[in-house]
Write a protein that holds these residues in place. Sequence first.
Motif, PDB file in Angstrom:
ATOM      1  N   UNK A 151      46.184  53.159  51.827  1.00 45.23           N
ATOM      2  CA  UNK A 151      45.074  53.898  52.027  1.00 45.23           C
ATOM      3  C   UNK A 151      43.766  53.707  51.187  1.00 45.23           C
ATOM      4  N   UNK A 152      42.590  53.326  51.714  1.00 43.37           N
ATOM      5  CA  UNK A 152      41.335  53.234  50.808  1.00 43.37           C
ATOM      6  C   UNK A 152      41.316  51.913  50.175  1.00 43.37           C
ATOM      7  N   UNK A 153      42.482  51.131  50.062  1.00 45.08           N
ATOM      8  CA  UNK A 153      42.602  49.939  49.349  1.00 45.08           C
ATOM      9  C   UNK A 153      42.148  48.654  50.256  1.00 45.08           C
ATOM     10  N   UNK A 154      41.398  47.917  49.725  1.00 51.44           N
ATOM     11  CA  UNK A 154      41.080  46.483  50.257  1.00 51.44           C
ATOM     12  C   UNK A 154      41.839  45.456  49.639  1.00 51.44           C
ATOM     13  N   UNK A 155      41.840  44.297  50.028  1.00 50.89           N
ATOM     14  CA  UNK A 155      42.411  43.138  49.462  1.00 50.89           C
ATOM     15  C   UNK A 155      41.824  43.095  48.190  1.00 50.89           C
ATOM     16  N   UNK A 156      40.436  43.229  48.009  1.00 52.46           N
ATOM     17  CA  UNK A 156      39.947  43.141  46.407  1.00 52.46           C
ATOM     18  C   UNK A 156      40.879  44.500  45.684  1.00 52.46           C
ATOM     19  N   UNK A 157      40.879  45.523  46.105  1.00 50.16           N
ATOM     20  CA  UNK A 157      41.727  46.542  45.441  1.00 50.16           C
ATOM     21  C   UNK A 157      42.959  46.140  45.127  1.00 50.16           C
ATOM     22  N   UNK A 158      43.826  45.316  45.945  1.00 48.87           N
ATOM     23  CA  UNK A 158      45.177  44.911  45.752  1.00 48.87           C
ATOM     24  C   UNK A 158      45.002  44.046  44.368  1.00 48.87           C
ATOM     25  N   UNK A 159      44.142  42.936  44.519  1.00 42.34           N
ATOM     26  CA  UNK A 159      44.034  41.836  43.529  1.00 42.34           C
ATOM     27  C   UNK A 159      43.640  42.551  42.246  1.00 42.34           C
ATOM     28  N   UNK A 160      42.705  43.426  42.245  1.00 46.47           N
ATOM     29  CA  UNK A 160      42.041  44.241  40.944  1.00 46.47           C
ATOM     30  C   UNK A 160      43.256  45.008  40.360  1.00 46.47           C
ATOM     31  N   UNK A 161      44.148  45.806  41.163  1.00 46.69           N
ATOM     32  CA  UNK A 161      45.243  46.463  40.674  1.00 46.69           C
ATOM     33  C   UNK A 161      46.122  45.227  39.908  1.00 46.69           C
ATOM     34  N   UNK A 162      46.626  44.271  40.421  1.00 47.41           N
ATOM     35  CA  UNK A 162      47.384  43.147  39.614  1.00 47.41           C
ATOM     36  C   UNK A 162      46.977  42.949  38.426  1.00 47.41           C
ATOM     37  N   UNK A 163      45.488  42.359  38.603  1.00 47.04           N
ATOM     38  CA  UNK A 163      44.943  42.062  37.319  1.00 47.04           C
ATOM     39  C   UNK A 163      44.840  43.202  36.289  1.00 47.04           C
ATOM     40  N   UNK A 172      43.732  35.415  37.388  1.00 51.41           N
ATOM     41  CA  UNK A 172      44.327  34.368  36.998  1.00 51.41           C
ATOM     42  C   UNK A 172      44.462  34.394  35.372  1.00 51.41           C
ATOM     43  N   UNK A 173      43.274  34.800  34.724  1.00 46.90           N
ATOM     44  CA  UNK A 173      43.261  34.891  33.261  1.00 46.90           C
ATOM     45  C   UNK A 173      44.384  35.900  32.832  1.00 46.90           C
ATOM     46  N   UNK A 174      44.296  36.938  33.411  1.00 43.22           N
ATOM     47  CA  UNK A 174      45.491  38.025  32.874  1.00 43.22           C
ATOM     48  C   UNK A 174      46.882  37.677  33.183  1.00 43.22           C
ATOM     49  N   UNK A 175      47.118  37.122  34.311  1.00 45.06           N
ATOM     50  CA  UNK A 175      48.543  36.764  34.685  1.00 45.06           C
ATOM     51  C   UNK A 175      49.157  35.653  33.675  1.00 45.06           C
ATOM     52  N   UNK A 176      48.119  34.443  33.384  1.00 44.03           N
ATOM     53  CA  UNK A 176      48.485  33.446  32.650  1.00 44.03           C
ATOM     54  C   UNK A 176      48.744  34.044  31.020  1.00 44.03           C
ATOM     55  N   UNK A 177      47.945  34.995  30.865  1.00 40.66           N
ATOM     56  CA  UNK A 177      47.953  35.346  29.227  1.00 40.66           C
ATOM     57  C   UNK A 177      49.396  36.031  29.070  1.00 40.66           C
ATOM     58  N   UNK A 178      49.605  36.942  30.316  1.00 42.35           N
ATOM     59  CA  UNK A 178      50.832  37.693  30.210  1.00 42.35           C
ATOM     60  C   UNK A 178      52.022  36.836  30.326  1.00 42.35           C
ATOM     61  N   UNK A 179      52.181  35.771  31.109  1.00 37.62           N
ATOM     62  CA  UNK A 179      53.158  35.095  31.288  1.00 37.62           C
ATOM     63  C   UNK A 179      53.388  34.273  29.809  1.00 37.62           C
TER      64      UNK A 179
END
Length: 279
Positions: A43-55, A106-113
């Motif tokens: 609810x209320x979440x767009x595709x952009x919200x999904x990726x923003x949440x992961x970042x 991309x930057x956040x997940x690469x840094x985490x890895x």
Amino acid sequence: MPDPAAVPAVLTVVDDLCDESDELDRLVAALTPEQWTAPTPAPRWSIAHQVAHLAWTDEVAVLAATAPDAFAAHVAEAASAPATFVDAAADTGAGAPPGALLGRWREARERLQDVLRAAPPGTRVPWYGPPMSVAALATARLMETWAHGQDVADALGAVRAPTARLRHVAWIGVRARDYAFAVRGLQPPRDAVRVELAAPDGVTTWAYGPEGAAQRVTGPALDFCLLVTQRAHRDDLDLHATGPEADRWLGIAQAFAGPPGPGRAPAGPGRAPAGEAPR
């Protein structure tokens, strides 16, 4: 037989996390700005919200692993608005232009890895609940990446081929059985449960728990993962419970931390459930 109490090897799960993230990246990289605003089943979440949440979550995980005092301050701030802080972060992130948002993730997940690979053996990382091992944190990030990727795929009408990486999602789903009861104020069952899942290769069986347990769950690994991440309704999945405690668990299963979610409504006649092609 895989042991649900055993933690996956760090490098193996980080490699799989990288692959899972790359698969979702390929799904969103070519989207138009209009497609980034498409609604998802959340609810209320767009595709952009999904990726923003992961970042955002990857950034927070880096903070937890590298600056525990700053992370503790973040947790205290989040505790002042427990019902809204996740949505607020997603709302803020989703407002960025798609290119900037994708670059941020991309930057956040690469840094985490990188941080996870470099962590000394035995490291425990603070989190919103109990501290986790590095491998467990990487597994949790993979589970969430896969689950939010499913929301994106459903929004686009895309069907993703299940992979062996689902074993990590299944592992968390099995381990979280007692949590699913406790978070609802219920006493976790004492009886052990045997879980036998048909892996995506059509040959392998992923098995958890004592072989002779009276309480049993069987079915496709994909269906189990969709259930424990609450990306499909149980009525739409080919999962079978033997025994009252196994049946009760499948009605409330969740692999993620936090309060119980509302889950998905049944797909209904003639509609394919999440993760499946129309029949």
